[in-house]
Structures are given as C-alpha cells and as structure tokens.
Design a protein around this motif. Sequence first.
Motif, PDB file in Angstrom:
ATOM      1  N   CYS A  68     -53.571 -49.405 -34.805  1.00 11.68           N
ATOM      2  CA  CYS A  68     -52.997 -50.274 -35.697  1.00 11.68           C
ATOM      3  C   CYS A  68     -52.227 -49.787 -36.826  1.00 11.68           C
ATOM      4  O   CYS A  68     -51.612 -50.318 -37.597  1.00 11.68           O
ATOM      5  CB  CYS A  68     -53.562 -51.548 -35.872  1.00 11.68           C
ATOM      6  N   PRO A 112     -57.171 -52.557 -30.772  1.00  8.65           N
ATOM      7  CA  PRO A 112     -56.279 -52.767 -31.894  1.00  8.65           C
ATOM      8  C   PRO A 112     -56.733 -52.049 -32.987  1.00  8.65           C
ATOM      9  O   PRO A 112     -55.929 -51.456 -33.796  1.00  8.65           O
ATOM     10  CB  PRO A 112     -56.365 -54.382 -31.873  1.00  8.65           C
ATOM     11  N   CYS A 119     -57.225 -53.958 -40.198  1.00  5.76           N
ATOM     12  CA  CYS A 119     -56.422 -53.970 -41.271  1.00  5.76           C
ATOM     13  C   CYS A 119     -57.453 -54.360 -42.556  1.00  5.76           C
ATOM     14  O   CYS A 119     -57.776 -55.556 -42.530  1.00  5.76           O
ATOM     15  CB  CYS A 119     -55.274 -54.905 -41.202  1.00  5.76           C
ATOM     16  N   TYR A 154     -49.425 -53.837 -39.624  1.00  6.53           N
ATOM     17  CA  TYR A 154     -50.360 -53.198 -38.811  1.00  6.53           C
ATOM     18  C   TYR A 154     -50.416 -53.679 -37.581  1.00  6.53           C
ATOM     19  O   TYR A 154     -50.408 -52.937 -36.346  1.00  6.53           O
ATOM     20  CB  TYR A 154     -51.980 -53.487 -39.300  1.00  6.53           C
ATOM     21  N   LEU A 155     -50.122 -54.848 -37.231  1.00  2.00           N
ATOM     22  CA  LEU A 155     -49.933 -55.653 -35.991  1.00  2.00           C
ATOM     23  C   LEU A 155     -48.702 -55.077 -35.247  1.00  2.00           C
ATOM     24  O   LEU A 155     -48.754 -54.720 -33.994  1.00  2.00           O
ATOM     25  CB  LEU A 155     -49.965 -57.268 -35.849  1.00  2.00           C
ATOM     26  N   PHE A 165     -49.353 -51.692 -33.959  1.00  2.00           N
ATOM     27  CA  PHE A 165     -50.281 -51.856 -32.764  1.00  2.00           C
ATOM     28  C   PHE A 165     -49.453 -51.979 -31.473  1.00  2.00           C
ATOM     29  O   PHE A 165     -49.985 -51.338 -30.474  1.00  2.00           O
ATOM     30  CB  PHE A 165     -51.340 -52.844 -32.966  1.00  2.00           C
TER      31      PHE A 165
END
Length: 260
Positions: free
Chosen positions: A75, A106, A109, A118-119, A122
């Motif tokens: 991520c 994942p 963060c 970050y998501l 990922f």
Amino acid sequence: MPRFSANLSMLFTEVDLIDRFEAARAAGFKAAEIQFPYDLDVETIRRKLVEQDLRLVLFNVPADDLLLGGEGLACVPEKQGMFREALALAVDYAKVLRPDAVNVLPGRCLDSARQTEYLSTFKQNLGLAADAFSPLGIKTVFEAINSLDMPGFIVDTGAKMLAVQDELQRSDIFLQYDIYHMLRMSEKPAEFILRHARRIGHIQFADCPGRGQPGTGTADWAALFSAIDQSGYDGWTGAEYKPSGATSTTLGWFNHYDNR
C-alpha cells in the motif's frame, strides 16, 4: 468438515522450517501453507512437498517490514518499485510450487492523512498481482488484519474487504478470510462465510482471544466449521495459530473435526 491445511510458519516450530513438511504430514495434514517461503530454495520446497505427498496451498507476496512494525509494501506509494520486485519473486516461486492462491497483504498507513492514497496504491498493486497470477491459474487473495493487534492496517474488517473487491470488479481476486482477525474485530465469521463464500479464496483460523488453537478461547468451533461446510466454500481452511505447547499436543481439534 473443512479440508484443513497446516500453516508451517506458525505450527511445528519445534523444528526447522525444512523439517515441518514431514511433521505436518506425520500429523495427518495433506496440505500446508507458508507465510513467506523465501528463506528456502524453491526447488528444495518442491522436493519436500513431493517427498511428503503434501500440497502447498498458499503463501504471501513479500511484505517488507510489515511484521517488524513498519507499513509493509503493497500500500505504500513510495515502495511501488519494491512491490514489483517482490511480486516478481513471488511469481517465480508460484511457477514452481503452483499454490492454489497467493496472498497480498495490504499493509498499514501510519499517517491517517494519507489513508486514501495508500488504499488506492494497494488496489493498483492488487490488480498487478492478479495480472501476474491469473495466467498461472492461481487465485490472488488479500486479507483483513485486525487493527487492535496491528494498528493502522488499511483493511481491517470484512466490509472493507468487500468494498475493495467490489471496486475492482475482478473475478480473479478473492478474499482471504481470517476468522481470528475478524473475531478480534467483534465480527460474526459464521454469518459472513455463509453469506459470502463464493467471494472467499482461502480461510484461516485461530481461537480468540489469544490466537491459540481451538479450545483456548471463546469461539464456537463446531458452529464455525459447520458454517464453512454449509456455505459451499470448497477451498482449504488453514490452521494459523500459536500453539500453547508442542504442536502435536494442540491437535485435538484436528483429530476431532478432520475427515481423513
């Protein structure tokens, strides 16, 4: 009852990893999984699997510093090059070992202001993994890890897993559903599995609290294993717990529930 696999990273740690294949087979397991197999040469692993007539069903893409308290790999925007290198290594192992699935952790963060970024990273990397493993006939899975044991983990609930899967809309990306982690988040795994079995590519379990073998916590294992049976889930169910003693002394659940 479910088909059980032994997680060799957590079980049979009384012996070196290279000897855990034999220990798992001697205990009656027909399948195994390893969190990170990369300390062993891939051909050595393949030979051990053949010798023990053991199937390797799962391993993880390398996750950098995740288990050491860091953010991990999949991520982190600044680590996308490192992720591609890690993915290439995982693909090399997958081509030889042919697991049912490979897990992409994942990560976490540690700066809440960057959570969305970050998501997004990922999801991009998860798609790259699926692009790499699908041509090999291998499922790409990802899992939620509870944010009590691992604060900042960006996917920590069943709902968040489903949301990632819904956004990507790919038939080759599945959930790795860990019963322990979801119990830790006060969720209801039996209900989730019954409802979403077709979306699950792998299941893991440990009792809660404590992450020990079934019977050391408060989970109703008869109900949970029955739900897996009733759900239509046809994958393996991985024992990924911290044995309270020598692994051989913690397998009462296996001897009771396994259909050998």
